[in-house]
Design a protein around this motif. Sequence first.
Motif, PDB file in Angstrom:
ATOM      1  N   THR A 148       0.843  -1.200   0.000  1.00 15.37           N
ATOM      2  CA  THR A 148       0.000   0.000   0.000  1.00 15.37           C
ATOM      3  C   THR A 148       0.875   1.246   0.000  1.00 15.37           C
ATOM      4  N   VAL A 150       0.809   5.404   0.053  1.00 19.80           N
ATOM      5  CA  VAL A 150      -0.053   6.525   0.397  1.00 19.80           C
ATOM      6  C   VAL A 150       0.344   7.733  -0.446  1.00 19.80           C
ATOM      7  N   ARG A 169      -1.823  -1.138  -3.941  1.00 18.53           N
ATOM      8  CA  ARG A 169      -2.969  -0.294  -3.592  1.00 18.53           C
ATOM      9  C   ARG A 169      -2.495   1.123  -3.317  1.00 18.53           C
ATOM     10  N   GLU A 171      -3.538   4.588  -1.515  1.00 21.75           N
ATOM     11  CA  GLU A 171      -4.449   5.186  -0.535  1.00 21.75           C
ATOM     12  C   GLU A 171      -4.248   6.696  -0.515  1.00 21.75           C
ATOM     13  N   TYR A 173      -4.550  10.241   1.186  1.00 19.16           N
ATOM     14  CA  TYR A 173      -4.626  10.806   2.538  1.00 19.16           C
ATOM     15  C   TYR A 173      -4.537  12.315   2.408  1.00 19.16           C
ATOM     16  N   GLN A 182       1.311   7.953   8.946  1.00 23.78           N
ATOM     17  CA  GLN A 182       0.617   6.754   8.477  1.00 23.78           C
ATOM     18  C   GLN A 182       1.611   5.633   8.179  1.00 23.78           C
ATOM     19  N   LYS A 187       0.214   1.807   9.024  1.00 21.64           N
ATOM     20  CA  LYS A 187      -1.086   1.780   8.352  1.00 21.64           C
ATOM     21  C   LYS A 187      -0.916   1.656   6.832  1.00 21.64           C
ATOM     22  N   VAL A 188       0.205   2.134   6.314  1.00 18.36           N
ATOM     23  CA  VAL A 188       0.562   1.983   4.898  1.00 18.36           C
ATOM     24  C   VAL A 188       2.036   1.597   4.846  1.00 18.36           C
ATOM     25  N   ASP A 189       2.489   1.181   3.660  1.00 18.99           N
ATOM     26  CA  ASP A 189       3.873   0.698   3.552  1.00 18.99           C
ATOM     27  C   ASP A 189       4.877   1.794   3.218  1.00 18.99           C
TER      28      ASP A 189
END
Length: 240
Positions: A148, A150, A169, A171, A173, A182, A187-189
């Motif tokens: 993921t 961001v 993915r 995301e 923000y 994050q 929460k994300v990579d």
Amino acid sequence: LTLVLLLGGAAQFSQVHAEGPMTLPNRLDSVVASKKLTACTTGDYKPYTYLNPESGAFEGIDIDLAKDLGKSLGAEVVFIKTSWPTLMKDYTSGMCDIAVGGISVTLDRARLAYYSAPTARSGKTPITRCENVDKFQTLEQIDRPGVTAVVNPGGTNERFARANLKQARIEVYNDNVTIFDQILEGKVDLMMTDAEETLLQQKLRPGLCAVHPDKPFTFSEKAFLLPRGDEVFKHYVDQW
């Protein structure tokens, strides 16, 4: 007839030079006359522009540069908050004289405004938790199911991610100030952004590491936005 035309043209030429050169309206003269230079900036992109919530004042490299430009013109600089999704709409509406704050040079923006001479050179590179640096060295390693990335909306970071990530993915923000938390919180990579921002954020947030910031995936330049077609103002800013 030819002699009459030549004499008439010579008379007009002499009259123009006697009165002084003709000049068109330009932002340089209006800023000097008003003693005010307005600058659009997002305030969310360290180290270029940051709206300090405690002082309520803008800070950063481009903020200092804009103030120096204003000083050279004998003008007070007034900063106006904008956002990455609305930057070009706000600027082309006439909201401000210039726009600053780590603005990347892109062709779509160049259709709508002039750019100053570049103020910095950069490129997109990842930032991730330090234990994951070896996992995200290449775009092939990043663009995999289960990863993921961001992005902050409306700028070149989102554009780069969407152009290069088809399996990972993405995301979105909205807060570009806290977006790096994050990653830190798991929460994300990762995030792909300009190399200088990754270097700053790894200092501000121990546990995050910039991935090969000396060899970014892309090459880009930063510059100020200037009014399209205003050669006089652009010449002055470039000379400054």
